[in-house]
Enzyme design. Structure first.
Site, PDB file in Angstrom:
ATOM      1  N   LYS A 110       9.521   7.753  -4.655  1.00 61.76           N
ATOM      2  CA  LYS A 110       9.028   8.161  -5.978  1.00 61.76           C
ATOM      3  C   LYS A 110       8.286   9.488  -5.886  1.00 61.76           C
ATOM      4  CE  LYS A 110       6.304   4.562  -6.331  1.00 61.76           C
ATOM      5  NZ  LYS A 110       6.542   3.627  -5.231  1.00 61.76           N
TER       6      LYS A 110
ATOM      7  N   ARG B 124       1.709  -0.641 -12.011  1.00 61.37           N
ATOM      8  CA  ARG B 124       2.019  -1.617 -10.964  1.00 61.37           C
ATOM      9  C   ARG B 124       1.702  -3.035 -11.378  1.00 61.37           C
ATOM     10  NH1 ARG B 124       1.529   0.894  -5.075  1.00 61.37           N
ATOM     11  NH2 ARG B 124       1.453   3.051  -5.712  1.00 61.37           N
TER      12      ARG B 124
ATOM     13  N   ARG C 192       6.942   7.352   8.436  1.00 61.60           N
ATOM     14  CA  ARG C 192       5.890   8.117   7.758  1.00 61.60           C
ATOM     15  C   ARG C 192       4.549   7.946   8.477  1.00 61.60           C
ATOM     16  NH1 ARG C 192       4.954   7.060   1.462  1.00 61.60           N
ATOM     17  NH2 ARG C 192       3.660   5.337   2.087  1.00 61.60           N
TER      18      ARG C 192
ATOM     19  N   ARG D 135      -1.038   7.661   7.585  1.00 61.86           N
ATOM     20  CA  ARG D 135      -1.728   6.949   6.510  1.00 61.86           C
ATOM     21  C   ARG D 135      -2.159   5.568   6.988  1.00 61.86           C
ATOM     22  NH1 ARG D 135       1.352   7.199   0.817  1.00 61.86           N
ATOM     23  NH2 ARG D 135       0.615   5.061   0.750  1.00 61.86           N
TER      24      ARG D 135
ATOM     25  N   ARG E 215       1.380  -4.605   1.139  1.00 57.75           N
ATOM     26  CA  ARG E 215       1.853  -3.774   0.016  1.00 57.75           C
ATOM     27  C   ARG E 215       3.168  -4.308  -0.538  1.00 57.75           C
ATOM     28  NH1 ARG E 215       1.962   1.538   2.956  1.00 57.75           N
ATOM     29  NH2 ARG E 215       2.740   2.537   1.075  1.00 57.75           N
TER      30      ARG E 215
HETATM   31  P1  ADP Z   1       3.057   3.654  -2.079  1.00 56.58           P
HETATM   32  O1  ADP Z   1       3.850   3.776  -3.328  1.00 56.58           O
HETATM   33  O2  ADP Z   1       3.748   4.239  -0.888  1.00 56.58           O
HETATM   34  O3  ADP Z   1       2.545   2.268  -1.843  1.00 56.58           O
HETATM   35  P2  ADP Z   1       0.801   5.090  -3.247  1.00 56.58           P
HETATM   36  O4  ADP Z   1       0.353   6.365  -2.671  1.00 56.58           O
HETATM   37  O5  ADP Z   1       1.425   5.125  -4.580  1.00 56.58           O
HETATM   38  O6  ADP Z   1       1.762   4.499  -2.141  1.00 56.58           O
HETATM   39  O7  ADP Z   1      -0.407   4.049  -3.291  1.00 56.58           O
HETATM   40  C1  ADP Z   1      -1.229   3.792  -2.186  1.00 56.58           C
HETATM   41  C2  ADP Z   1      -2.258   2.718  -2.503  1.00 56.58           C
HETATM   42  O8  ADP Z   1      -3.121   3.153  -3.571  1.00 56.58           O
HETATM   43  C3  ADP Z   1      -1.709   1.373  -3.006  1.00 56.58           C
HETATM   44  O9  ADP Z   1      -1.303   0.518  -1.968  1.00 56.58           O
HETATM   45  C4  ADP Z   1      -2.912   0.832  -3.800  1.00 56.58           C
HETATM   46  O10 ADP Z   1      -3.912   0.316  -2.961  1.00 56.58           O
HETATM   47  C5  ADP Z   1      -3.461   2.078  -4.443  1.00 56.58           C
HETATM   48  N1  ADP Z   1      -2.851   2.328  -5.784  1.00 56.58           N
HETATM   49  C6  ADP Z   1      -2.168   3.438  -6.153  1.00 56.58           C
HETATM   50  N2  ADP Z   1      -1.763   3.347  -7.426  1.00 56.58           N
HETATM   51  C7  ADP Z   1      -2.176   2.140  -7.875  1.00 56.58           C
HETATM   52  C8  ADP Z   1      -2.055   1.432  -9.103  1.00 56.58           C
HETATM   53  N3  ADP Z   1      -1.412   1.954 -10.163  1.00 56.58           N
HETATM   54  N4  ADP Z   1      -2.601   0.206  -9.203  1.00 56.58           N
HETATM   55  C9  ADP Z   1      -3.267  -0.349  -8.183  1.00 56.58           C
HETATM   56  N5  ADP Z   1      -3.412   0.243  -6.992  1.00 56.58           N
HETATM   57  C10 ADP Z   1      -2.883   1.476  -6.828  1.00 56.58           C
END
Ligand code: ADP
Length: 187
Positions: free
Chosen positions: A13, A88, A127, A133, A144
């Site tokens: 994404k 989410r 990654r 990360r 996750r």
């Molecule tokens: P990925 O899509 O690879 O899991 P992101 O960078 O989008 O990674 O998100 C990393 C972390 O940030 C998530 O695992 C969560 O803890 C938090 N996070 C990001 N966006 C949201 C959201 N919309 N709602 C809840 N937690 C979020």
């Protein structure tokens, strides 16, 4: 135009969002990036979110809606945004719909990047060695994926019932997938 990108962690994404935002000339609202910045700068928000993020769990809907509200109020977001990883949970879907309705807008398109768990595990492991990360370690990745299945996957049905979802098989080259996104969006 407001476009929402959905898909499991590691679906691409972020990568595709940057390309699409560039083509459309609108900003990307990526809650993951905004939260990581807050953690890096040790802001009050970052201090609250750090442990939750590192564990691989979702940050509270309340925190997320606060961040999204602040972003949407910026003049740079007046012509539309690409939502990357924002919606989410069902409460977030409702919250974003309400925020947009308040400014006479709506999600115009939902794009779902479809990938298998096996592909995701391989990508996130790669990654981790590149970006380091904390939430790409195996235990956090598992959490996750569970958070995705239990809380995020049901959001797809929510959008299916309200205007539909465009599915893109997100396997192949970055350019190949970008081409499919371009065809779907029309630009
Ligand atoms: P990925 O899509 O690879 O899991 P992101 O960078 O989008 O990674 O998100 C990393 C972390 O940030 C998530 O695992 C969560 O803890 C938090 N996070 C990001 N966006 C949201 C959201 N919309 N709602 C809840 N937690 C979020």
């Amino acid at each position: 135009m407001d476009i929402l990108l959905m898909g499991p962690p590691g679906a691409g994404k972020g990568t595709q969002g940057v390309l699409l935002a560039g083509r459309l000339g609108i900003p990307k609202v990526a809650t993951g990036d905004l939260l990581r910045d807050a953690v890096k700068n040790a802001t009050p928000l970052g201090l609250k979110a750090k442990a939750v993020m590192e564990s691989g769990a979702l940050v509270s809907d309340e925190i997320i809606m606060g961040i999204v509200g602040e972003e949407l109020a910026k003049p740079s977001c007046a012509r539309g945004v690409i939502f990357d990883g924002v919606v989410r949970t069902i409460p977030q879907a409702e919250g974003v719909a309400a925020l947009l309705a308040g400014i006479g807008r709506k999600i115009d398109m939902v794009i779902f990047f479809d990938v298998t768990d096996q592909e995701i595990l391989g990508r996130l492991e790669k990654r981790r060695t590149i970006e380091g990360r904390a939430d790409d370690d195996p235990a956090a990745v598992q959490r996750r994926l569970v958070a995705y299945r239990e809380q995020t996957a049901p959001v797809l049905a929510w959008y299916e019932a309200r205007g539909g979802v465009t599915r893109i098989p997100a396997v192949g080259t970055v350019d190949g997938i970008a081409g499919q996104v371009r065809d779907a969006v029309g630009r």
